[in-house]
Design a protein around this motif. Sequence first.
Motif, PDB file in Angstrom:
ATOM      1  N   SER A 107      -1.443 125.663  41.929  1.00  0.00           N
ATOM      2  CA  SER A 107      -2.831 126.018  41.606  1.00  0.00           C
ATOM      3  C   SER A 107      -3.041 125.890  40.104  1.00  0.00           C
ATOM      4  O   SER A 107      -2.087 125.843  39.334  1.00  0.00           O
ATOM      5  CB  SER A 107      -3.140 127.447  42.076  1.00  0.00           C
ATOM      6  OG  SER A 107      -2.171 128.336  41.578  1.00  0.00           O
ATOM      7  N   ASP A 108      -4.310 125.847  39.706  1.00  0.00           N
ATOM      8  CA  ASP A 108      -4.600 125.847  38.266  1.00  0.00           C
ATOM      9  C   ASP A 108      -4.172 127.181  37.663  1.00  0.00           C
ATOM     10  O   ASP A 108      -3.628 127.229  36.565  1.00  0.00           O
ATOM     11  CB  ASP A 108      -6.108 125.676  38.025  1.00  0.00           C
ATOM     12  CG  ASP A 108      -6.624 124.323  38.471  1.00  0.00           C
ATOM     13  OD1 ASP A 108      -5.853 123.346  38.395  1.00  0.00           O
ATOM     14  OD2 ASP A 108      -7.786 124.250  38.919  1.00  0.00           O
ATOM     15  N   VAL A 109      -4.467 128.256  38.386  1.00  0.00           N
ATOM     16  CA  VAL A 109      -4.220 129.607  37.867  1.00  0.00           C
ATOM     17  C   VAL A 109      -3.512 130.434  38.932  1.00  0.00           C
ATOM     18  O   VAL A 109      -3.945 130.457  40.087  1.00  0.00           O
ATOM     19  CB  VAL A 109      -5.554 130.306  37.491  1.00  0.00           C
ATOM     20  CG1 VAL A 109      -5.320 131.748  37.056  1.00  0.00           C
ATOM     21  CG2 VAL A 109      -6.277 129.537  36.402  1.00  0.00           C
ATOM     22  N   LEU A 110      -2.452 131.110  38.528  1.00  0.00           N
ATOM     23  CA  LEU A 110      -1.743 132.014  39.431  1.00  0.00           C
ATOM     24  C   LEU A 110      -1.787 133.402  38.790  1.00  0.00           C
ATOM     25  O   LEU A 110      -1.304 133.585  37.671  1.00  0.00           O
ATOM     26  CB  LEU A 110      -0.301 131.547  39.583  1.00  0.00           C
ATOM     27  CG  LEU A 110       0.585 132.350  40.537  1.00  0.00           C
ATOM     28  CD1 LEU A 110       0.040 132.307  41.951  1.00  0.00           C
ATOM     29  CD2 LEU A 110       2.000 131.784  40.512  1.00  0.00           C
ATOM     30  N   VAL A 111      -2.403 134.344  39.488  1.00  0.00           N
ATOM     31  CA  VAL A 111      -2.542 135.693  38.949  1.00  0.00           C
ATOM     32  C   VAL A 111      -1.485 136.580  39.601  1.00  0.00           C
ATOM     33  O   VAL A 111      -1.442 136.699  40.828  1.00  0.00           O
ATOM     34  CB  VAL A 111      -3.957 136.260  39.215  1.00  0.00           C
ATOM     35  CG1 VAL A 111      -4.088 137.659  38.616  1.00  0.00           C
ATOM     36  CG2 VAL A 111      -5.026 135.336  38.649  1.00  0.00           C
ATOM     37  N   ARG A 125       2.416 133.873  23.236  1.00  0.00           N
ATOM     38  CA  ARG A 125       3.158 132.843  22.500  1.00  0.00           C
ATOM     39  C   ARG A 125       3.815 131.827  23.424  1.00  0.00           C
ATOM     40  O   ARG A 125       4.267 130.789  22.966  1.00  0.00           O
ATOM     41  CB  ARG A 125       4.252 133.511  21.661  1.00  0.00           C
ATOM     42  CG  ARG A 125       3.730 134.248  20.463  1.00  0.00           C
ATOM     43  CD  ARG A 125       4.883 134.908  19.726  1.00  0.00           C
ATOM     44  NE  ARG A 125       4.412 135.781  18.673  1.00  0.00           N
ATOM     45  CZ  ARG A 125       4.073 135.357  17.466  1.00  0.00           C
ATOM     46  NH1 ARG A 125       4.166 134.105  17.147  1.00  0.00           N
ATOM     47  NH2 ARG A 125       3.644 136.222  16.559  1.00  0.00           N
ATOM     48  N   LEU A 126       3.917 132.161  24.723  1.00  0.00           N
ATOM     49  CA  LEU A 126       4.517 131.231  25.680  1.00  0.00           C
ATOM     50  C   LEU A 126       3.390 130.406  26.318  1.00  0.00           C
ATOM     51  O   LEU A 126       2.517 130.962  27.003  1.00  0.00           O
ATOM     52  CB  LEU A 126       5.279 132.011  26.764  1.00  0.00           C
ATOM     53  CG  LEU A 126       5.945 131.159  27.844  1.00  0.00           C
ATOM     54  CD1 LEU A 126       7.069 130.292  27.258  1.00  0.00           C
ATOM     55  CD2 LEU A 126       6.496 132.049  28.966  1.00  0.00           C
ATOM     56  N   ASP A 127       3.410 129.107  26.089  1.00  0.00           N
ATOM     57  CA  ASP A 127       2.376 128.246  26.695  1.00  0.00           C
ATOM     58  C   ASP A 127       2.325 128.483  28.196  1.00  0.00           C
ATOM     59  O   ASP A 127       3.360 128.602  28.858  1.00  0.00           O
ATOM     60  CB  ASP A 127       2.710 126.769  26.450  1.00  0.00           C
ATOM     61  CG  ASP A 127       2.304 126.310  25.070  1.00  0.00           C
ATOM     62  OD1 ASP A 127       1.578 127.062  24.384  1.00  0.00           O
ATOM     63  OD2 ASP A 127       2.735 125.214  24.672  1.00  0.00           O
ATOM     64  N   GLY A 128       1.120 128.531  28.732  1.00  0.00           N
ATOM     65  CA  GLY A 128       0.960 128.658  30.177  1.00  0.00           C
ATOM     66  C   GLY A 128       1.001 130.089  30.673  1.00  0.00           C
ATOM     67  O   GLY A 128       0.814 130.325  31.862  1.00  0.00           O
ATOM     68  N   LEU A 129       1.240 131.056  29.785  1.00  0.00           N
ATOM     69  CA  LEU A 129       1.250 132.469  30.220  1.00  0.00           C
ATOM     70  C   LEU A 129       0.167 133.254  29.486  1.00  0.00           C
ATOM     71  O   LEU A 129       0.129 133.274  28.256  1.00  0.00           O
ATOM     72  CB  LEU A 129       2.603 133.124  29.954  1.00  0.00           C
ATOM     73  CG  LEU A 129       2.678 134.591  30.409  1.00  0.00           C
ATOM     74  CD1 LEU A 129       2.616 134.708  31.938  1.00  0.00           C
ATOM     75  CD2 LEU A 129       3.938 135.286  29.893  1.00  0.00           C
ATOM     76  N   ALA A 156       1.968 126.666  38.886  1.00  0.00           N
ATOM     77  CA  ALA A 156       0.609 126.853  38.373  1.00  0.00           C
ATOM     78  C   ALA A 156       0.508 126.300  36.963  1.00  0.00           C
ATOM     79  O   ALA A 156       1.468 126.358  36.195  1.00  0.00           O
ATOM     80  CB  ALA A 156       0.244 128.340  38.369  1.00  0.00           C
ATOM     81  N   GLY A 157      -0.680 125.800  36.653  1.00  0.00           N
ATOM     82  CA  GLY A 157      -0.933 125.346  35.290  1.00  0.00           C
ATOM     83  C   GLY A 157      -0.891 126.526  34.327  1.00  0.00           C
ATOM     84  O   GLY A 157      -0.354 126.433  33.222  1.00  0.00           O
ATOM     85  N   GLN A 158      -1.482 127.648  34.772  1.00  0.00           N
ATOM     86  CA  GLN A 158      -1.471 128.860  33.946  1.00  0.00           C
ATOM     87  C   GLN A 158      -1.152 130.059  34.833  1.00  0.00           C
ATOM     88  O   GLN A 158      -1.677 130.182  35.946  1.00  0.00           O
ATOM     89  CB  GLN A 158      -2.819 129.068  33.276  1.00  0.00           C
ATOM     90  CG  GLN A 158      -3.215 127.895  32.401  1.00  0.00           C
ATOM     91  CD  GLN A 158      -4.464 128.203  31.621  1.00  0.00           C
ATOM     92  OE1 GLN A 158      -4.420 128.917  30.624  1.00  0.00           O
ATOM     93  NE2 GLN A 158      -5.583 127.689  32.094  1.00  0.00           N
ATOM     94  N   THR A 159      -0.308 130.920  34.309  1.00  0.00           N
ATOM     95  CA  THR A 159       0.041 132.145  35.027  1.00  0.00           C
ATOM     96  C   THR A 159      -0.543 133.316  34.251  1.00  0.00           C
ATOM     97  O   THR A 159      -0.443 133.368  33.014  1.00  0.00           O
ATOM     98  CB  THR A 159       1.576 132.289  35.119  1.00  0.00           C
ATOM     99  OG1 THR A 159       2.101 131.108  35.735  1.00  0.00           O
ATOM    100  CG2 THR A 159       1.974 133.504  35.936  1.00  0.00           C
TER     101      THR A 159
END
Length: 400
Positions: free
Chosen positions: A12-16, A337-341, A208-211
């Motif tokens: 998914s694009d976003v994982l919450v 600071r962690l890309d994608g988080l 996911a692209g972003q978590t």
Amino acid sequence: MHPRTTTPSATSDVLVVGGGVIGLVTAWRAAQRGLSVAVVDPAPGGGAAQVAAGMLAAVTELHYGEQTLLGINLESARRYPAFAAELAEASGRDLGYRACGTLAVALDADDRAHLRELHALQRRSGLESEWLSGRECRRLEPMLAPGVRGGLRVDGDHQIDPRRLAAALLVACERAGVVFHRAWAERLSVVRERARGIVLADGTGLDAGQTVLAAGSLSGRLAGVPDDVLPPVRPVKGQVLRLTVPKPYAPFLSRTVRAVVRGSHVYLVPRENGELVVGATSEELGWDTTVTAGGVYELLRDAHELVPGITELPLTETRAGLRPGSPDNAPLLGPTRLDGLQLATGHYRNGVLLTPLTGDVMAHALTTGELPDEALAFTPRRFADASLVSPTQSLTEQPV
Ligand code: GLY
């Protein structure tokens, strides 16, 4: 021990991570922006909102040194009516939003002095709040104890039913196409210094692209998150009681009534359906969610001093929840600071109040990679970068 094999699955694009009100509002708002969104939680719609009273108390819960936090609390309160109407429409559910106002009262000379200080701080902060005599307080709320010595009438501090809010967000998410994984997130996947999703307890990988880490007080515990990114949140226990006002007695109270009794906060939040929520203890006891005889006794004793008639009411529920406390009592929002988080946690006493604003802020951050102006002070990076001003660092007020 051998590392568990990871089975790649949904992307998914976003994982919450976390399906409490903060995780759900993030998911809903992100889905509305056209992102594909998934939520990981064994019981979405649960969490601290199942315990919280739902006071939207930006003004009556103002504390010294929290001026910047006050700004987003007020902004979120301002957005609440439109948010509640939109969510009710999207879910077909009533949220129990009630523009009832709040009365903060004093029972003795010490309480009165405390309330006078709060009133002065509110006035200096440009907030609307009116000082009332004890008699005027009782005229507004006849069930108050005769000994009430004065109070603050705050007509802008309202309430919502957090259980209904969570249920409505769940439906709105489902209708917006959010996918739910009813399982525990075991660890964050990090590949080449970028967050790539999570691994479930059964070894299933969710890419996911972003978590977004939005797991309340559990947010500081997800394995795999680098130490310098792990949010510094801790559980702060709150015990809360629910009583029921039988129909012949209604209305028992017409607005939220609260006080500081012997240094402890007590509040009574009356719902339109007769539920009367009495809260809350504030205990630094780690992950303990035991309802104790002492906690119930103190809440009932203090509430009884304020409103003696409560002893006639059925006690229908006792429960404890965990507020996600942060080092400066303010939330951590947006990129780390962690890309994608990204983070949406640390809301402490204001999770329900900050739900509308958090949804908007996180949707902005997830679509642009940046925090909107109103949330810049709440970057998680403030705890790693001493040059940033803390959101609760006051430029004008000295702590007492
Ligand atoms: N905002 C109410 C509480 O945290 O108890």
